[in-house]
Write an enzyme that holds these catalytic residues in place. Sequence first.
Site, PDB file in Angstrom:
ATOM      1  N   PHE A 132      -9.303 -12.661   2.449  1.00 45.14           N
ATOM      2  CA  PHE A 132      -7.971 -12.069   2.575  1.00 45.14           C
ATOM      3  C   PHE A 132      -7.916 -11.306   3.904  1.00 45.14           C
ATOM      4  O   PHE A 132      -8.817 -10.515   4.197  1.00 45.14           O
ATOM      5  CB  PHE A 132      -7.738 -11.124   1.398  1.00 45.14           C
ATOM      6  CG  PHE A 132      -6.317 -10.674   1.245  1.00 45.14           C
ATOM      7  CD1 PHE A 132      -5.398 -11.447   0.559  1.00 45.14           C
ATOM      8  CD2 PHE A 132      -5.894  -9.484   1.799  1.00 45.14           C
ATOM      9  CE1 PHE A 132      -4.082 -11.028   0.413  1.00 45.14           C
ATOM     10  CE2 PHE A 132      -4.575  -9.062   1.662  1.00 45.14           C
ATOM     11  CZ  PHE A 132      -3.666  -9.839   0.963  1.00 45.14           C
ATOM     12  N   ASP A 203     -14.919  -7.568  -3.150  1.00 44.52           N
ATOM     13  CA  ASP A 203     -13.503  -7.294  -3.371  1.00 44.52           C
ATOM     14  C   ASP A 203     -13.099  -8.051  -4.638  1.00 44.52           C
ATOM     15  O   ASP A 203     -13.199  -9.280  -4.696  1.00 44.52           O
ATOM     16  CB  ASP A 203     -12.684  -7.754  -2.160  1.00 44.52           C
ATOM     17  CG  ASP A 203     -11.211  -7.366  -2.272  1.00 44.52           C
ATOM     18  OD1 ASP A 203     -10.705  -7.262  -3.408  1.00 44.52           O
ATOM     19  OD2 ASP A 203     -10.564  -7.189  -1.224  1.00 44.52           O
ATOM     20  N   TYR A 228      -2.290  -3.898  -8.866  1.00 44.01           N
ATOM     21  CA  TYR A 228      -0.960  -4.460  -9.168  1.00 44.01           C
ATOM     22  C   TYR A 228      -0.975  -5.946  -9.488  1.00 44.01           C
ATOM     23  O   TYR A 228       0.061  -6.532  -9.711  1.00 44.01           O
ATOM     24  CB  TYR A 228       0.030  -4.173  -8.032  1.00 44.01           C
ATOM     25  CG  TYR A 228      -0.450  -4.533  -6.633  1.00 44.01           C
ATOM     26  CD1 TYR A 228      -0.374  -5.835  -6.174  1.00 44.01           C
ATOM     27  CD2 TYR A 228      -0.962  -3.557  -5.784  1.00 44.01           C
ATOM     28  CE1 TYR A 228      -0.813  -6.153  -4.908  1.00 44.01           C
ATOM     29  CE2 TYR A 228      -1.400  -3.876  -4.516  1.00 44.01           C
ATOM     30  CZ  TYR A 228      -1.323  -5.178  -4.079  1.00 44.01           C
ATOM     31  OH  TYR A 228      -1.765  -5.495  -2.821  1.00 44.01           O
ATOM     32  N   LYS A 229      -2.165  -6.558  -9.494  1.00 39.48           N
ATOM     33  CA  LYS A 229      -2.230  -7.997  -9.785  1.00 39.48           C
ATOM     34  C   LYS A 229      -2.463  -8.174 -11.284  1.00 39.48           C
ATOM     35  O   LYS A 229      -1.589  -7.851 -12.074  1.00 39.48           O
ATOM     36  CB  LYS A 229      -3.297  -8.637  -8.904  1.00 39.48           C
ATOM     37  CG  LYS A 229      -2.860  -8.603  -7.430  1.00 39.48           C
ATOM     38  CD  LYS A 229      -3.920  -9.004  -6.439  1.00 39.48           C
ATOM     39  CE  LYS A 229      -3.348  -8.978  -5.028  1.00 39.48           C
ATOM     40  NZ  LYS A 229      -4.369  -8.881  -3.998  1.00 39.48           N
TER      41      LYS A 229
HETATM   42  C1  LIG Z   1      -4.197  -8.236  -2.833  1.00 34.16           C
HETATM   43  C2  LIG Z   1      -5.450  -8.068  -2.043  1.00 34.16           C
HETATM   44  C3  LIG Z   1      -5.646  -6.916  -1.274  1.00 34.16           C
HETATM   45  C4  LIG Z   1      -4.546  -5.894  -1.186  1.00 34.16           C
HETATM   46  O1  LIG Z   1      -4.878  -4.821  -0.422  1.00 34.16           O
HETATM   47  P1  LIG Z   1      -3.924  -3.541  -0.414  1.00 34.16           P
HETATM   48  O2  LIG Z   1      -4.564  -2.671   0.570  1.00 34.16           O
HETATM   49  O3  LIG Z   1      -3.958  -2.968  -1.802  1.00 34.16           O
HETATM   50  O4  LIG Z   1      -2.566  -3.996  -0.040  1.00 34.16           O
HETATM   51  C5  LIG Z   1      -6.851  -6.774  -0.621  1.00 34.16           C
HETATM   52  N1  LIG Z   1      -7.818  -7.706  -0.703  1.00 34.16           N
HETATM   53  C6  LIG Z   1      -7.643  -8.849  -1.418  1.00 34.16           C
HETATM   54  C7  LIG Z   1      -8.725  -9.845  -1.497  1.00 34.16           C
HETATM   55  C8  LIG Z   1      -6.454  -9.051  -2.097  1.00 34.16           C
HETATM   56  O5  LIG Z   1      -6.272 -10.157  -2.800  1.00 34.16           O
END
Ligand SMILES: *Cc1c(COP(=O)(O)O)cnc(C)c1O
Length: 423
Positions: A132, A203, A228-229
Amino acid sequence: MMRDDCVALDARDPLAAQRGKFALPEGVIYLDGNSLGALPRATSARVRNLIEHEWGEGLIRSWNAAHWIDLPRRVGAKIAQLIGAHPDEVLCADSTSINLFKVLTTALRMQASRPQVSLRQRNVIVSEKANFPTDLYVAQGLVDLLGQGHELKLVEFDEVAGTIDDRTAVVMLTHVNYKTGAMHDMRALTSRAHGAGALMVWDLSHSAGAVPVALNAAAADFAVGCGYKYLNGGPGAPAFVFVAGRHLAAIVDDTYAQPLAGWLGHHAPFDFDAHYRPADSIDRYAVGTPSVVALSALEVGVDTVLAAGIDALRAKSIALTQLFIELVEQHCAGQGLSLASPRNAEQRGSQVCFSHPHAYAVMQALIQRGVIGDFRAPDILRFGFAPLYVGHADVWDAAQALHQVLAKHEWQRAEFQTREAVT
Ligand SMILES: *Cc1c(COP(=O)(O)O)cnc(C)c1O
């Protein structure tokens, strides 16, 4: 498999009753719980009570009386149950990106403070090209900030294990890939990292609440993840951070091991001491004042997952994703789709992705039909299956809708061609 068979499976589904706990609109099949979990019905009442009574009437007294100050640890302890961690090892705070910055810095400082046994410098962070983007930005930003010659080395999914060597300081991976749903072997890679003297950061954004995770069984060092997922915490919900107990105990002497030293990470915040002395617990990963309203919504979301049980959720998730692959390949054959997720359920999270040359427009046409998934550039149709509120008949209907969109060329309509800010 016919639609009636799917209805029969739903009738026998031990998790079927969970769906009623969510406020989903009529006529919508929601396959985007991997991006924003659905709204638990109990959340509105909880948040309203917090605002009207705890805040409105209790005012500042509620930090103690309504236990607001305990929320980051209390919700963290609940998430710990879902990720194979001890309750004292998890804290809810900030965003995933910020938590990643904290633990990555801690990990690099730990490596820097170890006696050097080889002439080669241990200064490489190994990660995946397809990670990500925020994870990669945070890591590169930290490398630049430190200015100590660290290198962020990015490789393909299958090359990670072979890349880890005596120059690797930290291996930083997302357990379940956000785009393809491909899942790493946490135990094997953590052990490979440790074997080479590296530390492991996971992560869990697409894992927590979706697949069973066993951080301590894998001896993971650090982890972060998203609220939030699959945890249904609501838009922009606080994230979580995990630090293995053995490290929490070991870093107590390194005052700035957690680089974002803030007053709520202090040993005694209400002493208002000019000298920073970090808490000797996971509390040191707190920075500023917690987001109380958002944390209370997150707690309700986490409770929905705990009530269902992560093993039951995983079993249903595998059934749903497998069924979707089968139905789409059967009903949409020859229409330009190809599976972009691992076919083997053991290597897949709770989502299924297909590539298509006109994926954006296809997804817009599907959303128009009430099937909500999302698009990930350049060509991915992404479907998340949150087993708390998605059933087998939904999977059938979604596959049929996709067939209609493709067979009738619905996606070619002009209104489906313009890209919005959030895809
Ligand atoms: C959704 C997601 C994030 C989101 O990061 P935020 O800082 O909370 O916006 C980070 N890493 C991964 C792998 C994700 O899927």
